[in-house]
Scaffold this active site. Structure first.
Site: not given
Ligand code: GAR
Length: 194
Positions: A12-14, A65, A90-92, A107, A109
């Site tokens: 969850g850093s984002n 789903k 991390m799920r479609l 999203n 990435h």
């Molecule tokens: C992030 O780097 C994001 O770009 C990636 O998961 C990480 C989550 O980090 N997302 C993917 O790979 C999507 N395909 P976080 O939990 O620290 O925010």
């Protein structure tokens, strides 16, 4: 203020970076719901500390789903969410949510798409030995990391950089790029896709 929902599965850093940017007045949004498909994930703890309402669920406890996405859609509507931003979810996304939020799911990435789609994009780039990688923000469609690209930022993988160092550098970009893209999008500086 535009009401937004965040979806996450991990640390969850984002989510934290977006919440802090909102708090600092840099993003014209209110986070009305965090949706998490892993109730034990650290993001749930972060969200609770940040005062963000959380819907954490176990996909396996639903019949399908379609069933859990219908539940999510109902909670999003109750919360008044206008956009969904995936932040390490991390799920479609399936047809139920795509139909409910057409062109309103975004999203982030950790690669320069279309390179290194899917899981562990940072590890994939590192193993491939590319010299330039980066971060992409894109609209979500039915594919995996395939929707129209909104913005990208690149990063040079310097000689001797470790995988961990690369991850740190990618995260640093993500934490400023995502709030900026959200702001531009909500301010109408990016045409929505038809
Ligand atoms: C992030 O780097 C994001 O770009 C990636 O998961 C990480 C989550 O980090 N997302 C993917 O790979 C999507 N395909 P976080 O939990 O620290 O925010």
């Amino acid at each position: 203020m535009t009401k937004i929902a965040l979806f996450a599965s991990g640390s969850g850093s984002n989510v934290q970076a977006i919440a802090e940017a909102i708090e600092a007045g840099k993003v014209p949004a209110e986070i009305v719901l965090l949706v998490c498909d892993k109730p034990d994930a650290f993001v749930v703890e972060r969200a609770e500390k940040l005062g963000i309402p959380v819907f954490a669920f176990k996909p396996a406890s639903f019949e399908s789903k379609e069933a859990f996405e219908a539940e999510i859609a109902s909670r999003l509507h109750t919360a008044g969410a206008e956009y969904i931003f995936l932040a390490g979810y991390m799920r479609l996304i399936g047809p139920t949510l795509l139909a409910a939020y057409r062109n309103r799911i975004i999203n982030i990435h950790p690669s320069l798409l279309p390179a290194f789609q899917g899981k562990d994009a940072i590890g994939q780039a590192f193993e491939a030995g590319v010299k330039i990688t980066g971060v992409t923000v894109h609209f979500v469609d039915e594919g995996m990391d395939t929707g129209p690209i909104i913005d990208q930022e690149c990063l040079r993988i310097e000689h001797g950089m470790t995988r961990h160092g690369l991850q740190k550098a990618i995260q640093k970009i993500e934490h400023s790029l995502y709030p900026n893209v959200i702001t531009n999008l909500l301010n109408g500086n990016r045409e929505e896709q038809n």
